[in-house]
Design an enzyme around this catalytic site. Structure first.
Site, PDB file in Angstrom:
ATOM      1  N   ASP A 126       0.852  -1.193   0.000  1.00 21.20           N
ATOM      2  CA  ASP A 126       0.000   0.000   0.000  1.00 21.20           C
ATOM      3  C   ASP A 126       0.882   1.236   0.000  1.00 21.20           C
ATOM      4  OD1 ASP A 126      -1.889   1.955   0.448  1.00 21.20           O
ATOM      5  OD2 ASP A 126      -2.102   1.492   2.588  1.00 21.20           O
TER       6      ASP A 126
ATOM      7  N   ASP B 229      -4.048   3.892   2.835  1.00 18.72           N
ATOM      8  CA  ASP B 229      -5.479   3.627   3.064  1.00 18.72           C
ATOM      9  C   ASP B 229      -5.729   2.185   3.502  1.00 18.72           C
ATOM     10  OD1 ASP B 229      -5.086   2.224   0.728  1.00 18.72           O
ATOM     11  OD2 ASP B 229      -6.668   3.224  -0.421  1.00 18.72           O
TER      12      ASP B 229
ATOM     13  N   ASP C   5      -1.896  -1.175  -3.751  1.00 24.19           N
ATOM     14  CA  ASP C   5      -2.187  -0.424  -4.977  1.00 24.19           C
ATOM     15  C   ASP C   5      -1.056  -0.584  -5.997  1.00 24.19           C
ATOM     16  OD1 ASP C   5      -0.207   1.345  -3.944  1.00 24.19           O
ATOM     17  OD2 ASP C   5      -1.761   2.296  -2.720  1.00 24.19           O
TER      18      ASP C   5
ATOM     19  N   ASP D 144      -5.538  -9.848 -15.627  1.00 25.81           N
ATOM     20  CA  ASP D 144      -6.596 -10.799 -15.338  1.00 25.81           C
ATOM     21  C   ASP D 144      -7.797 -10.421 -16.206  1.00 25.81           C
ATOM     22  OD1 ASP D 144      -8.206 -12.722 -13.895  1.00 25.81           O
ATOM     23  OD2 ASP D 144      -6.861 -12.416 -12.194  1.00 25.81           O
TER      24      ASP D 144
ATOM     25  N   ASP E 291     -10.035 -15.662 -16.248  1.00 26.24           N
ATOM     26  CA  ASP E 291     -10.828 -16.138 -15.118  1.00 26.24           C
ATOM     27  C   ASP E 291     -11.930 -17.101 -15.577  1.00 26.24           C
ATOM     28  OD1 ASP E 291     -11.333 -15.578 -12.188  1.00 26.24           O
ATOM     29  OD2 ASP E 291     -13.318 -15.084 -12.981  1.00 26.24           O
TER      30      ASP E 291
ATOM     31  N   GLU F  66      -8.067 -20.196 -16.760  1.00 26.67           N
ATOM     32  CA  GLU F  66      -8.431 -20.866 -15.507  1.00 26.67           C
ATOM     33  C   GLU F  66      -9.603 -21.800 -15.785  1.00 26.67           C
ATOM     34  OE1 GLU F  66      -9.750 -19.904 -10.899  1.00 26.67           O
ATOM     35  OE2 GLU F  66     -10.781 -18.986 -12.586  1.00 26.67           O
TER      36      GLU F  66
ATOM     37  N   HIS G  81      -4.641 -16.704  -5.141  1.00 28.96           N
ATOM     38  CA  HIS G  81      -5.474 -15.945  -4.196  1.00 28.96           C
ATOM     39  C   HIS G  81      -6.723 -16.698  -3.752  1.00 28.96           C
ATOM     40  CE1 HIS G  81      -7.196 -15.547  -8.105  1.00 28.96           C
ATOM     41  NE2 HIS G  81      -8.292 -15.049  -7.581  1.00 28.96           N
ATOM     42  N   ASP G  82      -6.962 -17.880  -4.321  1.00 29.20           N
ATOM     43  CA  ASP G  82      -8.125 -18.681  -3.933  1.00 29.20           C
ATOM     44  C   ASP G  82      -7.741 -19.897  -3.088  1.00 29.20           C
ATOM     45  OD1 ASP G  82      -9.803 -17.059  -5.490  1.00 29.20           O
ATOM     46  OD2 ASP G  82      -9.612 -18.358  -7.257  1.00 29.20           O
TER      47      ASP G  82
HETATM   48  O1  ISL Z   1     -15.392 -21.490  -6.290  1.00 33.90           O
HETATM   49  C1  ISL Z   1     -14.994 -22.530  -6.751  1.00 33.90           C
HETATM   50  C2  ISL Z   1     -15.587 -23.762  -6.284  1.00 33.90           C
HETATM   51  O2  ISL Z   1     -16.037 -23.579  -4.979  1.00 33.90           O
HETATM   52  C3  ISL Z   1     -13.875 -22.550  -7.697  1.00 33.90           C
HETATM   53  O3  ISL Z   1     -13.758 -23.694  -8.416  1.00 33.90           O
HETATM   54  C4  ISL Z   1     -14.043 -21.359  -8.576  1.00 33.90           C
HETATM   55  O4  ISL Z   1     -14.732 -21.697  -9.715  1.00 33.90           O
HETATM   56  C5  ISL Z   1     -12.745 -20.825  -8.991  1.00 33.90           C
HETATM   57  O5  ISL Z   1     -11.969 -20.682  -7.866  1.00 33.90           O
HETATM   58  C6  ISL Z   1     -12.972 -19.522  -9.734  1.00 33.90           C
HETATM   59  O6  ISL Z   1     -12.144 -18.504  -9.322  1.00 33.90           O
HETATM   60  C7  ISL Z   1     -12.071 -17.336 -10.061  1.00 33.90           C
HETATM   61  O7  ISL Z   1     -13.324 -16.760 -10.359  1.00 33.90           O
HETATM   62  C8  ISL Z   1     -14.075 -16.254  -9.263  1.00 33.90           C
HETATM   63  C9  ISL Z   1     -13.257 -15.423  -8.279  1.00 33.90           C
HETATM   64  O8  ISL Z   1     -13.969 -15.254  -7.095  1.00 33.90           O
HETATM   65  C10 ISL Z   1     -11.923 -16.058  -7.975  1.00 33.90           C
HETATM   66  O9  ISL Z   1     -11.160 -15.242  -7.126  1.00 33.90           O
HETATM   67  C11 ISL Z   1     -11.266 -16.325  -9.289  1.00 33.90           C
HETATM   68  O10 ISL Z   1      -9.948 -16.789  -9.164  1.00 33.90           O
HETATM   69  C12 ISL Z   1     -15.172 -15.414  -9.845  1.00 33.90           C
HETATM   70  O11 ISL Z   1     -14.638 -14.419 -10.671  1.00 33.90           O
END
Ligand code: ISL
Length: 565
Positions: free
Chosen positions: A24, A28, A32, A101, A208, A266, A338-339
């Site tokens: 950051d 804030d 960024d 992305d 995505d 993805e 990030h997921d």
């Molecule tokens: O959420 C899922 C199953 O519970 C995952 O398979 C999901 O489809 C996948 O993680 C998708 O992720 C991407 O698209 C989402 C976003 O929230 C995620 O951060 C992104 O990486 C919607 O845009």
């Protein structure tokens, strides 16, 4: 003459930044673009070739930017288009390309396209997936949805729009309406936007959930689960026109420039066969895909139902993909993003053997055939977060799940334990730069808590320590850049039946690289004849340089041998 690895992305290592949580610059509490720029030297020293930045576009931030309201502008929270141009230029000076992305399965409900569509204006009536209520049901009441699909974030995948008098489909949050890819105008608008970004000097796109863009016509009901909703995934993933849409996008946007741009799709649920087909350099539409097989191993029947993963399951999964894409196609290699939670906490040991297990996982991942991805903080062995209550959570997916599960009568502690294990916020706590109160991430109040272990686990503590996780990552990345066998060599699994030791050989004209990693806290003695006559080039635990095919491996010990050069 072009060599086999000619496209730059075949010998590249990509680093992912989640801009909210990286750095950051203005106090804030939210990261960024200028913050990213201020840390480019860290990335250069790491040796990465490309930077994939999660969405920084204008967005109401319902899903932290994966809900975009303007594809051609930067959200003021993250800076300006000018800041982005400066970042692209500053990265270029360091030999780093910027990958954006591309979120085009859905937009935000605040995107001008959706506002026009819901008002039936501007010829955009069917830019989204609108349907009438189910016959015989009162619109807006439970069960009146056009089909029974569940959203990935819980609840029905349909939202009633009183103004238009119809439902719209949202596979994710209700603020993320799905675009109607059947409409050629939608596709052309997406292609235009992509070309606009390429002209601005970016190096490619991470796409995505790109395998959700084609839905089975008729949108049939899915199999009903415990929550009474249906699983629409089989009718939305890898749909009938997916390949056609991807090939069209490729031909309109990238044709003839496959070696110039990196495209990674993805694809949750993608099979190795699809992976190979979509990424065949000669005929496929993408450079590579993010497949989910390995990250789906530790849950069964839904992401919150944890089941332990054995090292041998990881080996088999990666082995299957290495084999399926050996001749045609190209793998992406990742543990974190990030997921996903932090790999060292998820499958490793973030206690006693933290350093060895972080580096052992890095070793097996980075030396396979494919393009490795490093998620911010992975290069210092960041761990998952000890979430203690709902108040620590920020992610819409976790919050929705917590509330729904507790409302169904599940034990809040058990629900929290599952979120602690697999929740997406684990990856989203601030990047740990130093030991100062907010880890050097911000001068303000961070939007999500900083992991308490930043006092010892941070970049500053590792930057000049040759024994650090960070130093090890630098060596691994340098190995890929200096050794063509790591890029082009074939992949052969060794010790395939061993429960915990992940070992493989990479072979080519330039000789052989042998990778051996003990993914457990046990000691093992293994016999690897391929090691005979080679030299040790990398090890995460100090060993003498002797090469002996009988190897005594301590907990989480990893070694790399090289022969024939
Ligand atoms: O959420 C899922 C199953 O519970 C995952 O398979 C999901 O489809 C996948 O993680 C998708 O992720 C991407 O698209 C989402 C976003 O929230 C995620 O951060 C992104 O990486 C919607 O845009």
């Amino acid at each position: 003459m072009t060599t086999e690895s000619a496209p730059w992305w075949k010998s590249a290592v990509v680093y992912q930044v989640y801009p909210r949580s990286f750095a950051d610059s203005d106090g804030d509490g939210i990261g960024d673009l200028r913050g990213i720029r201020s840390h480019l030297d860290h990335l250069r020293d790491l040796g990465i070739d490309a930077l994939w930045i999660s969405p920084f576009y204008r967005s109401p931030q319902d899903d932290n930017g994966y809900d975009i309201s303007d594809y051609r502008d930067v959200d003021p929270m993250f800076g300006t288009l000018g800041d982005l141009d400066e970042l692209i230029a500053a990265a270029d000076e360091r030999g780093i390309r910027i990958v954006l992305d591309l979120v085009v399965n859905h937009t935000s409900d605040e995107h001008a396209w959706f506002e026009a569509s819901r008002a039936r204006r501007g010829g955009k009536d069917d830019w989204y997936i609108w349907r009438d209520a189910r016959d015989g049901h009162e619109p807006g009441t439970p069960g009146a949805e056009p089909n029974n699909w569940r959203s990935f974030f819980g609840g029905p995948a349909w939202e009633w729009d009183a103004g238009r008098g119809q439902y719209y489909l949202h596979l994710f949050s209700r603020k993320q309406p799905d675009l109607n890819w059947e409409n050629p105008d939608v596709r052309a608008a997406v292609h235009d936007m992509m070309s606009w970004w390429l002209d601005r000097g970016i190096g490619g796109f991470r796409m995505d959930v790109i395998n959700l863009i084609s839905k089975v016509p008729g949108l049939p009901d899915g199999e009903v689960g415990e929550d009474g909703l249906g699983n629409g995934a089989p009718f939305a993933m890898g749909g009938p026109r997916l390949e056609e849409f991807l090939v069209e996008m490729h031909d309109r946007v990238f044709a003839g420039r496959d070696e110039v741009y990196l495209t990674v799709g993805e694809m949750p649920g993608a099979t190795p066969e699809q992976g190979s087909r979509f990424t065949d350099l000669a005929s496929g539409p993408l450079s590579m895909v993010f497949q989910f097989e390995h990250v789906d191993l530790d849950h069964v029947g839904g992401k919150w139902r944890h089941q332990p993963v054995r090292a041998i399951d990881l080996k088999r999964s990666f082995g299957r993909w290495q084999e399926a894409l050996a001749e045609h196609g190209w793998n992406s290699l990742y543990f974190e993003n990030h997921d996903q939670p932090r790999v060292v906490s998820r499958w490793g040991d973030d206690g006693e053997h933290w350093r060895a297990s972080a580096t052992a996982f890095a070793t097996v991942l980075h030396l396979m055939r494919g393009t490795p991805y490093v998620y911010q903080g992975e290069e210092i062995g960041m761990t998952s977060y000890p979430f203690a209550s709902r108040a620590d959570l920020r992610d819409i997916e976790s919050l929705n799940h917590f509330d729904a599960a507790v409302a169904r009568g599940e034990d809040p502690n058990a629900v929290l334990a599952a979120i602690r294990h697999i929740g997406r916020d684990n990856a989203r706590t601030p990047m740990q730069w130093d030991a100062s109160p907010h880890a050097g991430f911000t001068e303000g109040e961070p939007w999500i808590p900083v992991n308490p272990n930043h006092t010892w686990l941070n970049v500053a503590a590792q930057a000049d320590d040759p024994g650090s996780v960070l130093a090890y990552y630098r060596r691994l990345i340098a190995l890929r850049h200096s050794d063509p066998v790591v890029v082009d060599g074939t992949f052969r699994m060794l010790l395939p039946e061993h429960p915990d030791v992940f070992a493989y050989a990479r072979e080519g004209d330039g000789g052989r690289v042998v990778v051996i990693a003990n993914l457990s806290g046990e000691r093992y003695e293994v016999d690897v004849p391929e090691v005979d006559g080679s030299g040790l080039v990398l090890a995460n635990v100090s060993v003498d340089g002797r090469t002996d095919r009988r190897l005594d491996l301590g907990p989480w010990e990893a070694r790399v041998y090289r022969a024939g050069r």
